[in-house]
Design a protein around this motif. Structure first.
Motif, PDB file in Angstrom:
ATOM      1  N   ARG A   5       1.097   6.473  10.271  1.00  0.00           N
ATOM      2  CA  ARG A   5       2.274   6.368   9.387  1.00  0.00           C
ATOM      3  C   ARG A   5       3.506   6.524  10.257  1.00  0.00           C
ATOM      4  O   ARG A   5       3.640   7.530  10.961  1.00  0.00           O
ATOM      5  N   THR A   6       4.396   5.573  10.197  1.00  0.00           N
ATOM      6  CA  THR A   6       5.573   5.652  11.064  1.00  0.00           C
ATOM      7  C   THR A   6       6.711   4.826  10.486  1.00  0.00           C
ATOM      8  O   THR A   6       6.509   4.016   9.582  1.00  0.00           O
ATOM      9  N   GLU A   7       7.886   5.063  11.014  1.00  0.00           N
ATOM     10  CA  GLU A   7       9.061   4.251  10.703  1.00  0.00           C
ATOM     11  C   GLU A   7       9.593   3.706  12.023  1.00  0.00           C
ATOM     12  O   GLU A   7       9.737   4.458  12.990  1.00  0.00           O
ATOM     13  N   THR A   8       9.885   2.424  12.057  1.00  0.00           N
ATOM     14  CA  THR A   8      10.304   1.794  13.308  1.00  0.00           C
ATOM     15  C   THR A   8      11.129   0.550  12.990  1.00  0.00           C
ATOM     16  O   THR A   8      11.574   0.350  11.854  1.00  0.00           O
ATOM     17  N   VAL A   9      11.314  -0.298  13.994  1.00  0.00           N
ATOM     18  CA  VAL A   9      12.106  -1.525  13.851  1.00  0.00           C
ATOM     19  C   VAL A   9      11.229  -2.728  14.161  1.00  0.00           C
ATOM     20  O   VAL A   9      10.447  -2.709  15.116  1.00  0.00           O
ATOM     21  N   ARG A  10      11.359  -3.760  13.355  1.00  0.00           N
ATOM     22  CA  ARG A  10      10.682  -5.026  13.602  1.00  0.00           C
ATOM     23  C   ARG A  10      11.686  -6.164  13.436  1.00  0.00           C
ATOM     24  O   ARG A  10      12.799  -5.946  12.985  1.00  0.00           O
ATOM     25  N   LYS A  11      11.290  -7.377  13.817  1.00  0.00           N
ATOM     26  CA  LYS A  11      12.227  -8.506  13.747  1.00  0.00           C
ATOM     27  C   LYS A  11      11.681  -9.611  12.861  1.00  0.00           C
ATOM     28  O   LYS A  11      10.465  -9.805  12.736  1.00  0.00           O
ATOM     29  N   ARG A  12      12.603 -10.355  12.248  1.00  0.00           N
ATOM     30  CA  ARG A  12      12.245 -11.486  11.410  1.00  0.00           C
ATOM     31  C   ARG A  12      12.214 -12.771  12.238  1.00  0.00           C
ATOM     32  O   ARG A  12      12.570 -12.787  13.413  1.00  0.00           O
ATOM     33  N   LYS A  13      11.857 -13.844  11.560  1.00  0.00           N
ATOM     34  CA  LYS A  13      11.778 -15.138  12.227  1.00  0.00           C
ATOM     35  C   LYS A  13      13.121 -15.553  12.817  1.00  0.00           C
ATOM     36  O   LYS A  13      13.176 -16.158  13.901  1.00  0.00           O
ATOM     37  N   ASP A  14      14.231 -15.206  12.114  1.00  0.00           N
ATOM     38  CA  ASP A  14      15.548 -15.601  12.609  1.00  0.00           C
ATOM     39  C   ASP A  14      16.080 -14.670  13.694  1.00  0.00           C
ATOM     40  O   ASP A  14      17.209 -14.833  14.166  1.00  0.00           O
ATOM     41  N   GLY A  15      15.274 -13.690  14.110  1.00  0.00           N
ATOM     42  CA  GLY A  15      15.678 -12.775  15.171  1.00  0.00           C
ATOM     43  C   GLY A  15      16.367 -11.509  14.692  1.00  0.00           C
ATOM     44  O   GLY A  15      16.576 -10.577  15.481  1.00  0.00           O
ATOM     45  N   SER A  16      16.740 -11.451  13.419  1.00  0.00           N
ATOM     46  CA  SER A  16      17.394 -10.249  12.898  1.00  0.00           C
ATOM     47  C   SER A  16      16.390  -9.099  12.824  1.00  0.00           C
ATOM     48  O   SER A  16      15.205  -9.306  12.538  1.00  0.00           O
ATOM     49  N   GLU A  17      16.884  -7.898  13.070  1.00  0.00           N
ATOM     50  CA  GLU A  17      16.010  -6.726  13.066  1.00  0.00           C
ATOM     51  C   GLU A  17      16.136  -5.969  11.750  1.00  0.00           C
ATOM     52  O   GLU A  17      17.208  -5.897  11.157  1.00  0.00           O
ATOM     53  N   ILE A  18      15.026  -5.405  11.325  1.00  0.00           N
ATOM     54  CA  ILE A  18      14.994  -4.602  10.105  1.00  0.00           C
ATOM     55  C   ILE A  18      14.242  -3.305  10.383  1.00  0.00           C
ATOM     56  O   ILE A  18      13.378  -3.242  11.262  1.00  0.00           O
ATOM     57  N   HIS A  19      14.598  -2.272   9.637  1.00  0.00           N
ATOM     58  CA  HIS A  19      13.870  -1.013   9.702  1.00  0.00           C
ATOM     59  C   HIS A  19      12.717  -1.075   8.711  1.00  0.00           C
ATOM     60  O   HIS A  19      12.883  -1.515   7.568  1.00  0.00           O
ATOM     61  N   VAL A  20      11.538  -0.654   9.159  1.00  0.00           N
ATOM     62  CA  VAL A  20      10.358  -0.703   8.305  1.00  0.00           C
ATOM     63  C   VAL A  20       9.594   0.611   8.381  1.00  0.00           C
ATOM     64  O   VAL A  20       9.656   1.341   9.379  1.00  0.00           O
ATOM     65  N   SER A  21       8.885   0.900   7.304  1.00  0.00           N
ATOM     66  CA  SER A  21       7.861   1.945   7.360  1.00  0.00           C
ATOM     67  C   SER A  21       6.520   1.233   7.444  1.00  0.00           C
ATOM     68  O   SER A  21       6.319   0.181   6.819  1.00  0.00           O
ATOM     69  N   ILE A  22       5.600   1.803   8.220  1.00  0.00           N
ATOM     70  CA  ILE A  22       4.295   1.179   8.421  1.00  0.00           C
ATOM     71  C   ILE A  22       3.205   2.194   8.078  1.00  0.00           C
ATOM     72  O   ILE A  22       3.245   3.342   8.523  1.00  0.00           O
ATOM     73  N   LEU A  23       2.244   1.747   7.282  1.00  0.00           N
ATOM     74  CA  LEU A  23       1.014   2.501   7.051  1.00  0.00           C
ATOM     75  C   LEU A  23      -0.127   1.619   7.525  1.00  0.00           C
ATOM     76  O   LEU A  23      -0.353   0.534   6.987  1.00  0.00           O
TER      77      LEU A  23
END
Length: 349
Positions: A68-86
C-alpha cells in the motif's frame, strides 16, 4: 467487479508485462486496452525517476507482500498524477503468479494538503513573529482581524471536507486540528481587540433568554459528538443593554464545558434576574477546579487543565475583559457534588 470498478485495475506478470486492465485504468491513464496489453507497465506509466521504486514494489508483491503506497505516475500525455496503489499477489489455477494492482487518483487531495500546509506554515510564521514583538500588539490584532480570519476559515472548511472524504488520514486529521486551533486563536484575538484598549463599544437591547438558546443550538453537533445533554433554565426575559460581544462569554463557557468536562455528561445553564442585574451560570459536572486556580484561570496565558487541546489561554481572559467593559463580573466556584459553576453578572443598563 473488475470491469465495473471506478478505480484503475491492472494485472501484471513477473516480467512487468500487462495482462489485463479495466476501463477505470484506461480512463485514469488515457490508454486503451489494446495499447497496453502485453507491454511493460513501467515504460508507459512510471516516470523515469521512479522506475527503481516501481521495481521494488513488484519484487515485494512477488514475495507475497501486500503493498500500500502513495506515489506519482504519468499519463499518456506525459502529465503526472498522484495515485494511491494497493497491490497484492494472485494466482489462477496452474498459471504463473501475477500482480493485481488497484490505482486511485489522489491528485486533488495531495494538492489540497500541500496548499493547506503551505498556508498554515505562512500563518504560523506570521503569528510567531508578531507575538514576539510586544510593541506591535495593536498591529497584530489589526492584522488578525482583517487579514487572517477569512483565509483561516477557508483552510478549516476545506480540511473538514477532505476529512469527510478520507476520515482515516492522519495527516488530514492533524491539518484539521491545527487549522481549528488557528481559527480559534484568531477569533479570540479578534474579540479581544475590540475591548483590549478600552475602546467605547456600542450597546443595544439584548435578550439573553433568546440569545443563549441560539448559542446552545450552534453547539449542537459538538454536544452530540461528546454525548452531552444541556438543560437550559432561563426566565422568559433577560433583557439587558449590551454589545453583542457578550455572546462570546457564553460561547467560551459552553466550549470549555465541552472540552474539559464532557465526562460529566451534562451541562446546566441557569439564569436569574435581579432588580438591577442578571446572572447566568453555566454548570458542568466534570472535574472540580482546585481552589487555588479559581481566580487565576481568568488571567491571560493560564489554561484549564485536562483539555485535549492546547491553546494560548485567551478564552477566559476575553470573557473577563468583555464583562468589565459592561461593568459586569465573572467568576467560578465549585459545583456539587463535583464540577464547576462559571457565572457572569451583568447590569441591566
Amino acid at each position: 467487479m473488475f470491469n465495473n470498478s471506478p478505480q484503475g485495475i491492472v494485472i501484471l506478470n513477473k516480467q512487468d508485462e500487462i495482462l489485463n486492465i479495466n476501463k477505470g485504468f484506461e480512463d485514469l491513464f488515457q490508454y486503451t486496452r489494446e495499447e497496453l496489453v502485453g507491454k511493460k507497465l513501467a515504460y508507459h506509466i512510471v516516470p523515469d525517476r521512479l522506475k527503481e521504486e516501481s521495481t521494488r514494489y513488484s519484487e515485494r508483491v512477488f514475495k507475497d507482500e501486500v503493498v500500500r503506497t502513495e506515489t506519482v505516475r504519468k499519463r499518456k500525455d506525459g502529465s503526472e498524477i498522484h495515485v494511491s496503489i494497493l497491490a497484492f499477489p494472485i494466482q489462477f489455477g496452474d498459471e504463473d503468479p501475477a500482480i493485481y494492482a488497484i490505482y486511485s487518483d489522489i491528485t486533488d487531495r495531495v494538492r489540497y494538503q500541500e496548499d493547506l500546509q503551505a498556508s498554515e506554515a505562512r500563518f504560523r510564521t506570521l503569528a510567531n513573529e508578531l507575538s514576539a514583538m510586544n510593541d506591535m500588539k495593536e498591529t497584530l490584532l489589526d492584522v488578525i482581524s482583517h487579514d487572517l480570519r477569512n483565509p483561516a476559515g477557508v483552510i478549516f472548511s476545506m480540511t473538514d471536507l477532505m476529512v469527510q472524504e478520507d476520515p482515516d488520514s492522519e495527516a488530514l486529521q492533524l491539518l484539521k486540528t491545527s487549522s481549528e486551533d488557528l481559527l480559534s486563536v484568531i477569533e479570540n484575538a479578534t474579540s479581544l481587540s475590540r475591548v483590549a484598549f478600552g475602546e467605547d463599544i456600542q450597546k443595544e437591547s439584548l435578550d439573553l433568554a433568546q440569545l443563549i438558546p441560539r448559542i446552545v443550538q450552534d453547539f449542537g453537533p459538538e454536544l452530540k459528538r461528546n454525548g452531552l445533554e444541556v438543560d437550559v433554565d432561563l426566565p422568559d426575559s433577560l433583557e439587558i443593554q449590551a454589545n453583542r460581544l457578550v455572546s462570546e462569554i457564553f460561547k467560551n463557557y459552553l466550549s470549555n464545558a465541552i472540552k474539559y468536562a464532557a465526562h460529566g455528561k451534562r451541562i446546566q445553564i441557569v439564569g436569574v434576574r435581579e432588580p438591577h442585574s442578571v446572572t447566568v451560570e453555566v454548570r458542568d459536572f466534570g472535574t472540580t477546579i482546585p481552589g487555588d486556580q479559581l481566580q487565576s484561570i481568568f488571567t491571560r496565558g493560564v489554561r484549564l487543565e485536562g483539555g485535549k487541546k492546547k491553546g494560548r489561554g485567551l478564552g477566559l481572559a476575553i470573557v473577563k475583559r468583555i464583562a468589565e467593559v459592561h461593568n459586569g463580573e465573572v467568576g467560578v466556584r465549585p459545583n456539587s457534588p463535583k464540577g464547576n459553576i462559571f457565572y457572569v453578572t451583568l447590569p441591566v443598563k
